[in-house]
Design an enzyme around this catalytic site. Structure first.
Site, PDB file in Angstrom:
ATOM      1  N   ASN A  10       6.337   0.917  -5.322  1.00 36.04           N
ATOM      2  CA  ASN A  10       6.237  -0.671  -3.938  1.00 36.04           C
ATOM      3  C   ASN A  10       6.022  -1.937  -5.495  1.00 36.04           C
ATOM      4  O   ASN A  10       5.493  -2.467  -5.233  1.00 36.04           O
ATOM      5  CB  ASN A  10       5.394  -0.709  -3.189  1.00 36.04           C
ATOM      6  CG  ASN A  10       5.466  -2.546  -2.460  1.00 36.04           C
ATOM      7  OD1 ASN A  10       6.853  -3.426  -2.571  1.00 36.04           O
ATOM      8  ND2 ASN A  10       4.558  -2.526  -1.570  1.00 36.04           N
ATOM      9  N   LYS A  12       6.143  -4.883  -4.804  1.00 38.44           N
ATOM     10  CA  LYS A  12       6.032  -6.651  -4.251  1.00 38.44           C
ATOM     11  C   LYS A  12       7.140  -7.150  -3.979  1.00 38.44           C
ATOM     12  O   LYS A  12       8.202  -7.687  -4.605  1.00 38.44           O
ATOM     13  CB  LYS A  12       3.858  -6.476  -4.402  1.00 38.44           C
ATOM     14  CG  LYS A  12       4.167  -5.099  -3.971  1.00 38.44           C
ATOM     15  CD  LYS A  12       2.599  -5.142  -3.843  1.00 38.44           C
ATOM     16  CE  LYS A  12       1.753  -3.758  -3.506  1.00 38.44           C
ATOM     17  NZ  LYS A  12       0.455  -4.028  -3.395  1.00 38.44           N
ATOM     18  N   HIS A  97       2.928  -2.620   6.158  1.00 34.39           N
ATOM     19  CA  HIS A  97       2.170  -3.068   4.798  1.00 34.39           C
ATOM     20  C   HIS A  97       0.614  -3.714   5.557  1.00 34.39           C
ATOM     21  O   HIS A  97       1.186  -4.832   6.186  1.00 34.39           O
ATOM     22  CB  HIS A  97       2.639  -3.335   3.504  1.00 34.39           C
ATOM     23  CG  HIS A  97       2.317  -2.918   1.753  1.00 34.39           C
ATOM     24  ND1 HIS A  97       1.098  -3.466   1.691  1.00 34.39           N
ATOM     25  CD2 HIS A  97       2.407  -1.509   1.467  1.00 34.39           C
ATOM     26  CE1 HIS A  97       0.083  -3.343   0.487  1.00 34.39           C
ATOM     27  NE2 HIS A  97       0.925  -2.306   0.610  1.00 34.39           N
ATOM     28  N   GLU A  99      -0.232  -6.615   3.289  1.00 35.90           N
ATOM     29  CA  GLU A  99      -0.228  -7.059   3.100  1.00 35.90           C
ATOM     30  C   GLU A  99       0.643  -8.217   3.925  1.00 35.90           C
ATOM     31  O   GLU A  99      -0.001  -9.346   4.195  1.00 35.90           O
ATOM     32  CB  GLU A  99      -0.014  -7.539   1.335  1.00 35.90           C
ATOM     33  CG  GLU A  99      -0.731  -6.799   0.345  1.00 35.90           C
ATOM     34  CD  GLU A  99      -0.016  -5.947  -0.845  1.00 35.90           C
ATOM     35  OE1 GLU A  99      -0.943  -5.917  -1.430  1.00 35.90           O
ATOM     36  OE2 GLU A  99       1.236  -6.620  -1.117  1.00 35.90           O
ATOM     37  N   GLU A 169      -2.528   3.710   3.289  1.00 30.85           N
ATOM     38  CA  GLU A 169      -2.989   3.101   2.275  1.00 30.85           C
ATOM     39  C   GLU A 169      -4.606   2.383   2.534  1.00 30.85           C
ATOM     40  O   GLU A 169      -4.498   1.933   3.536  1.00 30.85           O
ATOM     41  CB  GLU A 169      -2.099   2.019   1.482  1.00 30.85           C
ATOM     42  CG  GLU A 169      -0.773   2.517   0.998  1.00 30.85           C
ATOM     43  CD  GLU A 169      -0.177   1.533   0.259  1.00 30.85           C
ATOM     44  OE1 GLU A 169       0.067   2.081  -0.703  1.00 30.85           O
ATOM     45  OE2 GLU A 169       0.218   0.290   0.924  1.00 30.85           O
ATOM     46  N   GLY A 175      -5.010  -2.197  -4.967  1.00 26.35           N
ATOM     47  CA  GLY A 175      -4.779  -3.688  -6.156  1.00 26.35           C
ATOM     48  C   GLY A 175      -6.025  -3.732  -6.807  1.00 26.35           C
ATOM     49  O   GLY A 175      -6.386  -5.141  -7.729  1.00 26.35           O
ATOM     50  N   SER A 214      -3.843   2.818  -6.028  1.00 24.90           N
ATOM     51  CA  SER A 214      -4.442   1.873  -7.402  1.00 24.90           C
ATOM     52  C   SER A 214      -4.337   3.504  -7.733  1.00 24.90           C
ATOM     53  O   SER A 214      -4.890   4.478  -8.084  1.00 24.90           O
ATOM     54  CB  SER A 214      -5.995   2.017  -7.443  1.00 24.90           C
ATOM     55  OG  SER A 214      -6.851   0.361  -6.568  1.00 24.90           O
TER      56      SER A 214
END
Length: 252
Positions: A10, A12, A97, A99, A169, A175, A214
């Site tokens: 991904n 992003k 996701h 985010e 996730e 991240g 990660s």
């Protein structure tokens, strides 16, 4: 049940078309390595790069978008539909996701509509779920993720459910450099499969569930060695060809 492992990068909001093309110059090498390992690979670029990446992708290299709208067309400024993605060779889309849930207010119920639109278009939904650090520390991970799964899969038949990829996730591991232990990841993913089994019976054994958070060349083998983890949704480690190649080499 043997499920083919998948590594999905991904990107992003990284890489313009030139950088994407530079990455894809090594896609043949990546795919050859993946085939040797018996795994599948792919990437999810920005909308701007999708057509270029799909054009350069060798057969068997999955190209996914990072989002999609549930409508085929219409007055939805800033959105992109399944037919548009299919026209440029995109075969999958990441949905929900963390985010997008945090920054764009995307809910599991909204994701449900997108999952159904993707299935209707014969595309693959990659449905994300995961908990915050607070939820994790309070021991509420399974209950939280179970709700996301139940809402995301509402009204989806068993036959269609087998075409969905789930990506677990934990938000606190995305991240941050932190990663869930293999035990935590496996236990949560086993619980997710249990929820799916409650919905779909034996069909749940055919649903691939990825881990993300990660993931790096140094820990990928441990995660993919867990019986219920069917691959990884990879962020930063998928941005450079050298790192992605190393992930593939270390995967199994």
């Amino acid at each position: 049940m043997s499920r083919t492992k998948l590594l999905l990068g991904n990107w992003k909001m990284n890489k313009g078309p030139k950088e994407a093309a530079s990455f894809m110059a090594q896609a043949e090498e990546m795919l050859a390595l993946a085939n040797e390992k018996g795994i599948e690979i792919g990437v999810a670029p920005t909308f701007l790069c999708l057509e270029e990446v799909a054009r350069l992708a060798p057969g068997g290299f999955l190209v996914s978008s990072q989002n999609v709208n549930e409508h085929d067309h219409g007055a939805y400024t800033g959105e992109v539909s399944c037919p548009m993605l299919k026209e440029v060779g995109v075969k999958a889309a990441i949905i929900g996701h963390s985010e997008r849930r945090e920054y764009n207010g995307e809910t599991s119920k909204a994701c449900n509509l997108k999952i159904k639109a993707l299935l209707q278009a014969a595309m693959t939904p990659v449905y994300c779920c995961g908990e915050s650090l607070k939820t994790y520390e309070e021991g509420e991970t399974v209950a939280f993720v179970e709700k996301q799964i139940l809402e995301g899969f509402e009204g989806v038949s068993a036959e269609d459910a087998k075409k969905v990829i789930v990506a677990y996730e934990p938000i606190w591991a995305i991240g941050t450099g932190k990663s869930a232990s293999t035990d935590d990841a496996e236990n949560t993913i086993r619980a997710i499969r249990g929820v799916l089994a409650g919905l779909y019976g034996e069909a749940a054994d055919e649903i691939r569930i990825l881990y993300g958070g990660s993931v790096k060349p140094g820990n990928i083998k441990a995660y993919l060695g867990c019986p219920d983890i069917d691959g990884a949704l990879v962020g930063g480690a998928s941005l450079e060809p050298s790192s992605f190649i190393e992930l593939i080499k270390e995967s199994v």
